[in-house]
Design a protein around this motif. Structure first.
Motif, short mmCIF file in Angstrom:
data_model
loop_
_atom_site.label_atom_id
_atom_site.label_comp_id
_atom_site.label_asym_id
_atom_site.label_seq_id
_atom_site.Cartn_x
_atom_site.Cartn_y
_atom_site.Cartn_z
N THR A 169 0.85 -1.20 0.00
CA THR A 169 0.00 0.00 0.00
C THR A 169 0.89 1.25 0.00
O THR A 169 0.62 2.21 -0.74
N THR A 170 1.91 1.23 0.84
CA THR A 170 2.80 2.41 0.90
C THR A 170 3.47 2.62 -0.46
O THR A 170 3.62 3.75 -0.93
N GLN A 171 3.88 1.51 -1.09
CA GLN A 171 4.54 1.64 -2.39
C GLN A 171 3.60 2.34 -3.39
O GLN A 171 4.03 3.18 -4.16
N PHE A 172 2.32 1.98 -3.31
CA PHE A 172 1.40 2.62 -4.26
C PHE A 172 1.16 4.07 -3.89
O PHE A 172 0.97 4.91 -4.77
N VAL A 213 5.79 11.08 4.13
CA VAL A 213 4.67 10.12 4.08
C VAL A 213 5.13 8.73 4.52
O VAL A 213 4.43 8.01 5.24
N ILE A 214 6.33 8.34 4.09
CA ILE A 214 6.81 7.00 4.49
C ILE A 214 7.24 6.99 5.95
O ILE A 214 7.45 5.93 6.52
N GLY A 215 7.44 8.17 6.53
CA GLY A 215 7.83 8.22 7.92
C GLY A 215 9.33 8.36 8.12
O GLY A 215 9.87 8.06 9.17
N LEU A 216 10.01 8.83 7.09
CA LEU A 216 11.45 9.06 7.23
C LEU A 216 11.71 10.54 7.46
O LEU A 216 10.95 11.38 6.98
N PRO A 217 12.79 10.88 8.19
CA PRO A 217 13.08 12.30 8.37
C PRO A 217 13.50 12.93 7.05
O PRO A 217 14.13 12.28 6.21
#
Ligand code: ASP
Length: 428
Positions: free
Chosen positions: A337-340, A370-374
């Motif tokens: 889902t995240t990839q999409f 969005v992915i949760g990375l800084p």
């Protein structure tokens, strides 16, 4: 010697000159690097000088001669559909390759620790912020600039394009002498700008030499080494899109030779590569598509300015690969889902990314959020960004030009790429 050969030779010489020059080498007290920089800047200034009057007059003049309003609606629909579709295919190509090659994983472990943050985080964030927000609402807001002169001065081409489209649309409806006079005036400006552009185009080999020599002197090729796998993944994905997907479309849908189109576009592609800016390359793109590929002014003046700002296949692909690479490097497990979601945001933000160097970095920080990375994770890829920027910008311009050819063909234009480029070149 033909223009594209001249530019190619200039690139080779620049590579050698840059390789032989250290960033602080001097001759009689003058830094070589500043000389290269100066040559490159003069060329880019020339391109930027013509870009605003050229595209504004090209769009308005194109609209005046565009036939029925219904035709325009059809052209617009085709253009937008083409942009969305090819952009989506580009992102999917990137998605497949970044999953297959997994450049962020080295010997089964996330590569993050080995790579280390390579740039000063604060500096990166500051420069990213300067480029303005990359989210979708900002794109919509930029469509209607409150001050058209300011938008033009700041190079906000999207607003300028929307204004020119509106202006052209209403100029079509003005009757009598005022309408006639203004329409003739716009045509006159457009023809003059095309001539002026030819002068800048003729200077391309010298400008390209300066730009490439400065980049090679500053960055060098050593910068690629620690991020070699990421670099290779991006280049492979860009190549797959540029040399397989788009040529197949030109052949099957446009019934024309992709090789001939490549030859026609080569001066613009090499300029895009050297400047890393599709907006600055726009004058050359217009010139090559009209004069060398034989697309009508009606189609190219609509498709290309819009394409240079909203259609960025290379950029969309890069955003997707970069964000997923960083996720892999930080050891984050990215679900389907995240990839999409990444695919979708990459596609949407590529529409809003300005056609200037390093503009994707903004969009990548949006995706990282969005992915949760800084956001500072983007620092990891900065060292190779310039070289990859050059490659993706060339793909952006190639995608726009392929769009112009396909749309022109679908509008029944027979003259498109109908003759060898050498013939059309001597005519131009
Ligand atoms: N430099 C790119 C262009 O002008 C945008 C980007 O991907 O940074 O097309």
């Amino acid at each position: 010697m033909r223009l594209h050969h001249q530019i190619f030779l200039a690139m080779l010489l620049a590579g050698l000159a840059g390789w032989a020059t250290e960033p602080d080498s001097t001759l009689a007290g003058v830094h070589w690097l500043s000389v290269y920089d100066m040559i490159g800047t003069i060329f880019i200034n020339g391109l930027k000088m013509v870009v605003v009057p050229l595209i504004a007059s090209a769009i308005v003049s194109g609209l005046i001669h565009a036939g029925e309003g219904r035709d325009l609606g059809r052209l617009g629909l085709k253009t937008i559909s083409y942009y969305l579709l090819t952009g989506l295919v580009a992102v999917l190509v990137g998605l497949v390759l970044v999953n297959l090659i997994a450049p962020g994983v080295i010997e089964g472990e996330p590569a993050g620790n080995r790579l280390g943050l390579s740039a000063d985080t604060d500096e990166v964030l500051a420069s990213v912020k300067e480029q303005g927000a990359g989210d979708f609402s900002q794109i919509l807001i930029k469509l209607l600039p409150p001050n058209i002169v300011q938008a033009a001065a700041e190079g906000q081409l999207l607003g300028l394009i929307v204004f020119s489209l509106l202006f052209g649309w209403f100029l079509r409806q003005v009757e009598g002498r005022p309408g006639e006079t203004l329409r003739e005036l716009v045509d006159g400006i457009y023809y003059t700008m095309m001539r002026l552009t030819l002068l800048i185009v003729a200077l391309a080999p010298i400008g390209v030499f300066g730009l490439i020599a400065a980049t090679v002197t500053e960055t060098g090729l050593d910068a690629i080494r620690p991020l070699a796998l990421f670099f290779v993944t991006v280049v492979l994905a860009l190549a797959a899109h540029a040399f397989v997907v788009l040529p197949v479309a030109i052949r099957l849908l446009g019934h024309r030779s992709p090789g001939r189109h490549f030859q026609a576009m080569s001066p613009a592609l090499m300029t895009a590569f050297s400047t890393a800016s599709s907006a600055a390359t726009l004058p050359l793109t217009l010139e090559c598509v009209e004069q060398r590929a034989g697309v009508s002014n009606r189609t190219s003046s609509f498709v290309l300015p819009l394409g240079a700002t909203v259609n960025m296949d290379g950029t969309a692909l890069y955003e997707c690969v970069a964000a997923l690479f960083l996720a892999q490097a930080y050891g984050i497990d990215v679900s389907l889902t995240t990839q999409f979601t990444v695919v979708l945001i990459a596609l949407l933000t590529s529409i809003g990314v300005a056609g200037i160097p390093a503009a994707s970095l903004v969009a990548i920080t949006v995706i990282l959020g969005v992915i949760g990375l800084p956001a500072e994770a983007v620092g990891l890829i900065l060292v190779v960004d310039r070289l990859l920027d050059m490659c993706r910008t060339a793909v952006n311009v190639w995608g726009d030009s392929a769009g112009a050819v396909l749309i022109a063909r679908s509008e029944g234009e027979e003259a498109v790429l109908a003759r060898p480029v050498a013939d059309t070149e001597s005519r131009a």
